[in-house]
Design an enzyme around this catalytic site. Structure first.
Site, short mmCIF file in Angstrom:
data_model
loop_
_atom_site.label_atom_id
_atom_site.label_comp_id
_atom_site.label_asym_id
_atom_site.label_seq_id
_atom_site.Cartn_x
_atom_site.Cartn_y
_atom_site.Cartn_z
N ASP A 17 44.25 8.92 62.53
CA ASP A 17 43.28 9.96 62.14
C ASP A 17 42.19 9.38 61.25
O ASP A 17 41.02 9.75 61.35
CB ASP A 17 43.99 11.10 61.40
N HIS A 74 51.36 19.32 62.13
CA HIS A 74 50.24 18.39 62.04
C HIS A 74 49.44 18.39 63.35
O HIS A 74 48.22 18.51 63.36
CB HIS A 74 50.83 16.99 61.73
N GLU A 75 50.16 18.29 64.48
CA GLU A 75 49.49 18.25 65.79
C GLU A 75 48.85 19.59 66.12
O GLU A 75 47.78 19.64 66.74
CB GLU A 75 50.48 17.85 66.89
N HIS A 80 45.50 19.76 64.50
CA HIS A 80 44.48 19.06 65.31
C HIS A 80 44.04 19.95 66.48
O HIS A 80 42.86 20.09 66.77
CB HIS A 80 45.06 17.78 65.92
ZN LIG Z 1 46.96 13.32 63.19
#
Ligand SMILES: [Zn+2]
Length: 403
Positions: A166, A67-68, A71
């Site tokens: 987010d 997930h990171e 980003h």
């Molecule tokens: Zn996030």
């Protein structure tokens, strides 16, 4: 969150573990391996439960990392420098340096995180379904199902339109696109964040009163969100106040420079008396920028070696100095001041040194706008790290644990 154990680089992004991540790994591993799996699926060897718990915990941390990374990769593609990723107790943080330049980039950097969690939920879900079809052990199916549900929870929770989640960034980018004012948009999404944080705290306390320890986690996450949202609002308010002020408006120009060959002793003897500033770009004999010295750091050079030490030797190197262009909005370059211990920003255009911004220049502008209270006292402005909004993500361990 600085005390991290480096894990190396992935896709060019530095990844580190904060010690607190051990807490969450243990919580998930024990929650599943000792409580949930043996109760829900009796009749297996203890080592199978332990293995199931451990594998779940590790894959969960890997999911948060993915997930990171999503980003980070999208941030880099949109011109935002990524300092690194830290995994910790409440999930992960991708530390971005600077901000997205457009509402569209802001949206893309934010939304890709939950999107990647949703994809992972789908992958684990399909994996679980295939495991059932292939007649795999029920513990394998349970672990895959657990990971599918938890990734779905991460995706949905982080999409709540409340900064610093987010979803708050998505809200901010939408308001920014609608109003054309990124800072006001940030203030509004921070308000939403505080409201959501308080809601979590109230819900958590209600759960605790109902004698469920799970509520403590909600209170912890709620407090964290309120804290982060408040910090974001403070920073956004500075942005609102500084609207229309550019780097060129506040920089000191022309810049007083010093020569790299000059000794520290000579500098103190001849020059410092006539200089009114406290930081000086250092130029070599060809007029090329070689670094930056500040009075504060030159005073740290021991008196007995000052004669034999050239300014060029003790200068902060060029690559560590924050640089801005005269036309950039001041509010956007302020966070760069912390990138160097010298706390100065050199203003360059077309490869030429045009000016310099010191913390006192910024403090003066802020005081003109009655914003002094938001800054720490003292000559050097230290931009609190928490006032820079990193995308942060939370997830709930033990969601699947039986009550
Ligand atoms: Zn996030």
């Amino acid at each position: 969150m600085k005390d991290t154990i480096p894990l190396g680089r992935f896709a060019g992004v530095r990844i580190g573990l904060h010690w607190s991540v051990a807490g969450i790994v243990a919580l998930v591993a024990v929650g599943l391996g000792v409580y949930w799996l043996p109760v829900a699926f009796p009749g297996h060897a203890p080592v199978a439960y332990a293995l199931g718990g451990a594998v779940s915990a590790v894959l969960l941390v890997c999911s948060v990392l993915a997930h990171e990374l999503a980003h980070s990769v999208v941030a880099r593609r949109n011109g935002v420098v990524v300092e690194g990723i830290t995994l910790w107790l409440l999930g992960g943080v991708a530390r971005l340096r600077g901000e997205a330049r457009t509402a569209g980039a802001d949206f893309r950097i934010a939304v890709v995180g939950p999107a990647s969690s949703a994809v992972l939920a789908l992958v684990f879900g399909v994996g679980g379904w295939m495991a059932v079809r292939l007649g795999a052990d029920e513990l394998i199916v349970a672990v895959l199902g657990y990971l599918a549900v938890l990734n779905a929870v991460v995706a949905v929770f982080n999409l709540v339109p409340a900064a610093p989640l987010d979803g708050g960034r998505v809200l901010r980018s939408a308001l920014w696109a609608l109003t054309g004012d990124r800072f006001r948009a940030a203030v509004w999404s921070a308000w939403a964040g505080r409201g959501f944080g308080f809601l979590l705290i109230v819900a958590g306390l209600a759960e605790v009163l109902g004698r469920s320890t799970g509520g403590l986690w909600l209170v912890l996450v709620g407090l964290f969100i309120v804290n982060m949202a408040s910090a974001e609002e403070r920073q956004a308010r500075i942005g609102v106040a500084l609207a229309g002020i550019s780097v060129g408006d506040v920089m000191s120009s022309p810049v007083e420079t010093v020569e790299a060959r000059q000794s520290v002793e000579q500098f103190f003897r001849d020059a410092v008396v006539s200089h009114r500033h406290s930081a000086f770009p250092v130029l070599d004999e060809h007029g090329q920028l070689r670094g930056l010295v500040t009075l504060q750091h030159l005073r740290e050079v021991p008196v007995e070696v000052r004669g034999g030490t050239a300014l060029g030797q003790v200068a902060c190197p060029v690559e560590k100095i924050a640089v801005a262009e005269p036309g950039e909005p001041l509010a956007l370059v302020l966070p760069r001041m912390t990138q160097t211990s010298r706390g100065r920003i050199l203003v360059c255009s077309a490869g030429e040194l045009r000016g310099i911004i010191s913390p006192s220049d910024v403090a003066r502008v802020l005081s003109d706008h009655s914003l002094t209270a938001t800054l720490p006292a003292g000559a050097d402005l230290t931009w609190e790290p928490e006032t820079r909004p990193p995308p942060s993500d939370w997830w709930f361990p033990g969601q699947q644990r039986p009550r």
